[in-house]
Design a protein around this motif. Structure first.
Motif, PDB file in Angstrom:
ATOM      1  N   ALA A   1       0.443   3.631  -1.659  1.00 54.93           N
ATOM      2  CA  ALA A   1      -0.375   3.051  -2.854  1.00 54.93           C
ATOM      3  C   ALA A   1       0.204   2.075  -3.664  1.00 54.93           C
ATOM      4  CB  ALA A   1      -1.232   4.362  -3.426  1.00 54.93           C
ATOM      5  N   TRP A   2       1.184   2.554  -4.006  1.00 58.99           N
ATOM      6  CA  TRP A   2       2.239   1.421  -5.077  1.00 58.99           C
ATOM      7  C   TRP A   2       2.263   0.130  -4.161  1.00 58.99           C
ATOM      8  CZ3 TRP A   2       6.587  -0.837  -3.837  1.00 58.99           C
ATOM      9  CH2 TRP A   2       7.060  -1.849  -4.817  1.00 58.99           C
ATOM     10  N   ALA A   3       2.616   0.162  -2.768  1.00 54.79           N
ATOM     11  CA  ALA A   3       2.923  -1.156  -2.083  1.00 54.79           C
ATOM     12  C   ALA A   3       1.563  -1.820  -2.091  1.00 54.79           C
ATOM     13  CB  ALA A   3       3.547  -0.767  -0.756  1.00 54.79           C
ATOM     14  N   ASN A   4       0.378  -1.158  -1.691  1.00 53.42           N
ATOM     15  CA  ASN A   4      -0.709  -1.965  -1.462  1.00 53.42           C
ATOM     16  C   ASN A   4      -0.971  -2.565  -2.742  1.00 53.42           C
ATOM     17  OD1 ASN A   4      -1.104  -1.272   0.938  1.00 53.42           O
ATOM     18  ND2 ASN A   4      -2.542   0.568   0.449  1.00 53.42           N
ATOM     19  N   ALA A   5      -1.145  -2.056  -4.079  1.00 53.28           N
ATOM     20  CA  ALA A   5      -1.326  -2.494  -5.374  1.00 53.28           C
ATOM     21  C   ALA A   5      -0.349  -3.843  -5.715  1.00 53.28           C
ATOM     22  CB  ALA A   5      -1.202  -1.593  -6.429  1.00 53.28           C
ATOM     23  N   ASP A   6       1.012  -3.430  -5.477  1.00 51.19           N
ATOM     24  CA  ASP A   6       1.866  -4.657  -5.616  1.00 51.19           C
ATOM     25  C   ASP A   6       1.636  -5.754  -4.816  1.00 51.19           C
ATOM     26  OD1 ASP A   6       4.518  -5.198  -7.064  1.00 51.19           O
ATOM     27  OD2 ASP A   6       5.250  -5.550  -5.027  1.00 51.19           O
TER      28      ASP A   6
ATOM     29  N   ARG B   1      -9.073  -5.338  -4.014  1.00 51.83           N
ATOM     30  CA  ARG B   1      -8.079  -4.371  -4.955  1.00 51.83           C
ATOM     31  C   ARG B   1      -8.806  -3.094  -5.456  1.00 51.83           C
ATOM     32  NH1 ARG B   1      -6.790  -2.622  -9.363  1.00 51.83           N
ATOM     33  NH2 ARG B   1      -8.643  -3.693 -10.534  1.00 51.83           N
ATOM     34  N   MET B   2      -9.898  -3.436  -6.005  1.00 57.44           N
ATOM     35  CA  MET B   2     -10.608  -1.931  -6.268  1.00 57.44           C
ATOM     36  C   MET B   2     -10.880  -1.158  -5.270  1.00 57.44           C
ATOM     37  SD  MET B   2     -12.714  -3.623  -9.605  1.00 57.44           S
ATOM     38  CE  MET B   2     -14.134  -4.016  -8.518  1.00 57.44           C
ATOM     39  N   ALA B   3     -11.270  -1.712  -4.219  1.00 58.90           N
ATOM     40  CA  ALA B   3     -11.827  -0.887  -3.233  1.00 58.90           C
ATOM     41  C   ALA B   3     -10.709  -0.052  -2.570  1.00 58.90           C
ATOM     42  CB  ALA B   3     -12.452  -1.609  -1.790  1.00 58.90           C
ATOM     43  N   MET B   4      -9.541  -0.885  -2.448  1.00 56.68           N
ATOM     44  CA  MET B   4      -8.198  -0.260  -1.846  1.00 56.68           C
ATOM     45  C   MET B   4      -7.670   0.922  -2.736  1.00 56.68           C
ATOM     46  SD  MET B   4      -6.468  -3.057   0.323  1.00 56.68           S
ATOM     47  CE  MET B   4      -4.720  -2.112   0.620  1.00 56.68           C
ATOM     48  N   ALA B   5      -7.678   0.432  -4.107  1.00 54.80           N
ATOM     49  CA  ALA B   5      -7.328   1.719  -4.976  1.00 54.80           C
ATOM     50  C   ALA B   5      -7.875   3.057  -5.054  1.00 54.80           C
ATOM     51  CB  ALA B   5      -7.141   1.039  -6.487  1.00 54.80           C
ATOM     52  N   ALA B   6      -9.418   2.932  -4.820  1.00 51.28           N
ATOM     53  CA  ALA B   6     -10.143   3.883  -4.749  1.00 51.28           C
ATOM     54  C   ALA B   6      -9.865   4.522  -3.389  1.00 51.28           C
ATOM     55  CB  ALA B   6     -11.737   3.465  -4.796  1.00 51.28           C
TER      56      ALA B   6
ATOM     57  N   ALA C   1       2.522  13.468   0.048  1.00 48.09           N
ATOM     58  CA  ALA C   1       2.053  12.865  -1.140  1.00 48.09           C
ATOM     59  C   ALA C   1       3.065  11.996  -1.799  1.00 48.09           C
ATOM     60  CB  ALA C   1       1.786  14.130  -2.503  1.00 48.09           C
ATOM     61  N   LYS C   2       4.271  12.132  -1.704  1.00 46.02           N
ATOM     62  CA  LYS C   2       5.104  11.311  -2.052  1.00 46.02           C
ATOM     63  C   LYS C   2       5.277   9.907  -1.525  1.00 46.02           C
ATOM     64  CE  LYS C   2       8.382  14.219  -4.466  1.00 46.02           C
ATOM     65  NZ  LYS C   2       9.808  14.812  -4.619  1.00 46.02           N
ATOM     66  N   ILE C   3       5.315  10.091  -0.022  1.00 40.08           N
ATOM     67  CA  ILE C   3       5.176   9.053   0.813  1.00 40.08           C
ATOM     68  C   ILE C   3       3.681   8.187   0.551  1.00 40.08           C
ATOM     69  CG2 ILE C   3       4.748   8.302   3.282  1.00 40.08           C
ATOM     70  CD1 ILE C   3       6.774  10.760   3.901  1.00 40.08           C
ATOM     71  N   TYR C   4       2.784   8.949   0.325  1.00 39.60           N
ATOM     72  CA  TYR C   4       1.315   8.297   0.207  1.00 39.60           C
ATOM     73  C   TYR C   4       1.382   7.388  -1.502  1.00 39.60           C
ATOM     74  CZ  TYR C   4      -3.136   6.481   1.135  1.00 39.60           C
ATOM     75  OH  TYR C   4      -3.999   5.660   1.600  1.00 39.60           O
ATOM     76  N   ASP C   5       2.270   7.962  -2.208  1.00 44.89           N
ATOM     77  CA  ASP C   5       2.341   7.274  -3.370  1.00 44.89           C
ATOM     78  C   ASP C   5       3.033   6.025  -3.173  1.00 44.89           C
ATOM     79  OD1 ASP C   5       0.865   9.423  -4.710  1.00 44.89           O
ATOM     80  OD2 ASP C   5       2.759  10.462  -5.484  1.00 44.89           O
ATOM     81  N   TYR C   6       3.972   5.980  -2.562  1.00 43.88           N
ATOM     82  CA  TYR C   6       4.765   4.674  -2.230  1.00 43.88           C
ATOM     83  C   TYR C   6       3.712   3.788  -1.615  1.00 43.88           C
ATOM     84  CZ  TYR C   6       8.036   1.319  -0.608  1.00 43.88           C
ATOM     85  OH  TYR C   6       8.679   0.084  -0.500  1.00 43.88           O
TER      86      TYR C   6
END
Length: 121
Positions: free
Chosen positions: A13-18, A78-83, A6-11
């Motif tokens: 997701a953050w990198a995608n958004a950034d 961006r919206m699709a990737m965040a979902a 989960a921590k790795i995936y959070d990073y």
């Protein structure tokens, strides 16, 4: 293990958004070609992630290729990737160790057969 994933995936997701936020700061006219190329590459990654997600869940997907014909707009992507990132995060935090070892048969977009387990992909 689930906490670590989960921590790795959070990073991730953050990198995608950034990355997408940084692309949004570019002048779309001045960097039209570069933005298009970046969006094509990121969309490829997104489509493959959606195909993989369908395989993990044992559900069909509608993709016939590892990219779409049309290039999505930056905000749409961006919206699709965040979902998609939220969906993967939910999966990671709810899947059991036993489920990760279950065999998954699937077909690639070219029709070739594949096999994987979620825990060893």
């Amino acid at each position: 293990m689930t906490n670590l994933l989960a921590k790795i995936y959070d990073y991730h997701a953050w990198a995608n958004a950034d990355l997408l936020a940084k692309l949004a700061t570019l002048d779309p006219e001045r960097h039209k070609s570069e933005l298009h190329t970046a969006l094509r590459l990121i969309n490829h990654y997104y489509v493959v992630a959606r195909i993989f997600s369908a395989h993990l869940r044992g559900i069909p997907h509608a993709y016939v290729s590892d990219n779409t014909e049309e290039t999505p707009a930056l905000e749409e992507l961006r919206m699709a990737m965040a979902a998609s990132d939220r969906e993967y995060r939910d999966y990671i935090t709810s899947v059991s160790a036993a489920d990760l070892e279950q065999p998954i048969a699937f077909a690639f977009t070219d029709g070739e057969k594949g096999y994987m387990t979620a825990g060893r992909c």
